[in-house]
Enzyme design. Structure first.
Site, PDB file in Angstrom:
ATOM      1  N   ASN A  62       0.839  -1.219  -0.060  1.00 63.20           N
ATOM      2  CA  ASN A  62       0.078   0.278  -0.056  1.00 63.20           C
ATOM      3  C   ASN A  62       0.904   1.266  -0.083  1.00 63.20           C
ATOM      4  O   ASN A  62       2.104   1.362   0.522  1.00 63.20           O
ATOM      5  CB  ASN A  62      -1.037   0.096   1.036  1.00 63.20           C
ATOM      6  CG  ASN A  62      -0.289  -0.255   2.549  1.00 63.20           C
ATOM      7  OD1 ASN A  62       0.438  -0.926   2.719  1.00 63.20           O
ATOM      8  ND2 ASN A  62      -1.073   0.356   3.606  1.00 63.20           N
ATOM      9  N   GLU A  64       0.472   5.148   0.576  1.00 65.05           N
ATOM     10  CA  GLU A  64      -0.488   6.276   1.160  1.00 65.05           C
ATOM     11  C   GLU A  64      -0.229   7.514   0.704  1.00 65.05           C
ATOM     12  O   GLU A  64       0.900   7.928   0.098  1.00 65.05           O
ATOM     13  CB  GLU A  64      -0.845   6.282   2.459  1.00 65.05           C
ATOM     14  CG  GLU A  64      -1.163   4.966   2.974  1.00 65.05           C
ATOM     15  CD  GLU A  64      -1.415   4.617   4.411  1.00 65.05           C
ATOM     16  OE1 GLU A  64      -1.054   5.715   5.513  1.00 65.05           O
ATOM     17  OE2 GLU A  64      -2.316   3.615   5.017  1.00 65.05           O
ATOM     18  N   CYS A  73      -4.203   0.773  -2.603  1.00 66.30           N
ATOM     19  CA  CYS A  73      -4.281  -0.337  -1.607  1.00 66.30           C
ATOM     20  C   CYS A  73      -3.077  -1.464  -2.353  1.00 66.30           C
ATOM     21  O   CYS A  73      -2.808  -1.292  -3.543  1.00 66.30           O
ATOM     22  CB  CYS A  73      -5.443  -1.398  -1.734  1.00 66.30           C
ATOM     23  SG  CYS A  73      -6.630  -0.576  -0.724  1.00 66.30           S
ATOM     24  N   GLU A  75      -2.972  -4.639  -3.168  1.00 66.16           N
ATOM     25  CA  GLU A  75      -3.713  -5.431  -4.205  1.00 66.16           C
ATOM     26  C   GLU A  75      -3.797  -4.587  -5.231  1.00 66.16           C
ATOM     27  O   GLU A  75      -3.246  -5.347  -6.468  1.00 66.16           O
ATOM     28  CB  GLU A  75      -4.942  -5.874  -3.672  1.00 66.16           C
ATOM     29  CG  GLU A  75      -5.453  -6.658  -2.513  1.00 66.16           C
ATOM     30  CD  GLU A  75      -5.469  -5.793  -1.249  1.00 66.16           C
ATOM     31  OE1 GLU A  75      -4.887  -4.633  -1.103  1.00 66.16           O
ATOM     32  OE2 GLU A  75      -6.097  -6.249  -0.283  1.00 66.16           O
TER      33      GLU A  75
HETATM   34  N1  THU Z   1      -5.251  -1.367   2.237  1.00 71.24           N
HETATM   35  C1  THU Z   1      -4.677  -2.176   1.720  1.00 71.24           C
HETATM   36  O1  THU Z   1      -3.583  -1.967   1.142  1.00 71.24           O
HETATM   37  N2  THU Z   1      -5.377  -3.296   1.150  1.00 71.24           N
HETATM   38  C2  THU Z   1      -6.705  -3.645   1.711  1.00 71.24           C
HETATM   39  O2  THU Z   1      -7.241  -4.524   1.119  1.00 71.24           O
HETATM   40  C3  THU Z   1      -7.427  -2.884   2.677  1.00 71.24           C
HETATM   41  C4  THU Z   1      -6.664  -1.592   3.191  1.00 71.24           C
HETATM   42  C5  THU Z   1      -4.495  -0.404   3.151  1.00 71.24           C
HETATM   43  C6  THU Z   1      -5.027   1.068   2.636  1.00 71.24           C
HETATM   44  C7  THU Z   1      -4.404   2.047   3.500  1.00 71.24           C
HETATM   45  O3  THU Z   1      -3.123   2.312   3.228  1.00 71.24           O
HETATM   46  C8  THU Z   1      -4.373   0.986   4.898  1.00 71.24           C
HETATM   47  O4  THU Z   1      -4.332  -0.264   4.360  1.00 71.24           O
HETATM   48  C9  THU Z   1      -5.506   1.463   5.651  1.00 71.24           C
HETATM   49  O5  THU Z   1      -6.602   1.298   5.392  1.00 71.24           O
END
Ligand code: THU
Length: 163
Positions: A62, A64, A73, A75
């Site tokens: 991920n 941000e 995210c 994925e």
């Molecule tokens: N996040 C992911 O990378 N994948 C998911 O399926 C759920 C959430 C990340 C997004 C954000 O950077 C952090 O987790 C908190 O939501």
């Protein structure tokens, strides 16, 4: 009026040692890539590893952003990288895991809705199912054989009348 029921299938493993060797390796790669996630706001580090039909593994984590919705995210970082670099090669399996700096994750990660839809696109694109392996830092491992088990009634290309 009919009341109907939809059944999904999933498997649970007590630990990653019970997984097939290539899936253990995939999960290991997903765990490794959580280390370099950029998650200064949530401190929640997610890693995804995809295994392509040619055996190649593509990873992502991920990313941000201070403008929160601009982040992405793990994925989608991973699956879009696979689509960019190996557009002709179907995806066979995907391992997704997470860890937090502020609490211990003892449950398998549950991917967000947008990522489920993104994964669904690649099942449709390659007309093949993608096995999804979900893990936390510790605890059981959950496995589904297709995104349709995580996203029943998904939006499909047929609905655009384009295929
Ligand atoms: N996040 C992911 O990378 N994948 C998911 O399926 C759920 C959430 C990340 C997004 C954000 O950077 C952090 O987790 C908190 O939501």
């Amino acid at each position: 009026m009919d009341k109907k029921k939809l059944t999904i299938e999933f498997w649970e493993y007590a630990s990653e040692n019970e997984l097939a060797e290539n899936d253990q390796e995939l999960l290991k790669r997903a765990k490794q890539i959580t280390d370099t996630a950029y998650a200064p706001y949530s401190q929640f580090y997610v890693g995804a590893a995809l295994r392509l039909k040619n055996g190649k593994i593509i990873t992502g984590n991920n990313q941000e952003n201070v403008a929160y919705p601009s982040g992405l995210c793990a994925e989608r970082v991973a699956i879009y990288a696979a689509g960019a670099h190996y557009p002709e090669v179907p995806i066979e399996a995907m391992a997704i895991t997470c860890k937090s700096k502020t609490f211990h994750v003892n449950e398998p990660l549950s991917p967000c809705g947008a990522c489920r839809q993104a994964i669904a696109e690649y099942e449709m694109r390659y007309k093949t199912n993608i096995k999804i392996i979900l893990a936390g830092e510790t605890g059981k491992i959950r496995v589904v054989n297709s995104i349709s088990d995580l996203l029943p009634f998904m939006f499909k290309a047929e609905e655009l009348k384009k295929v």
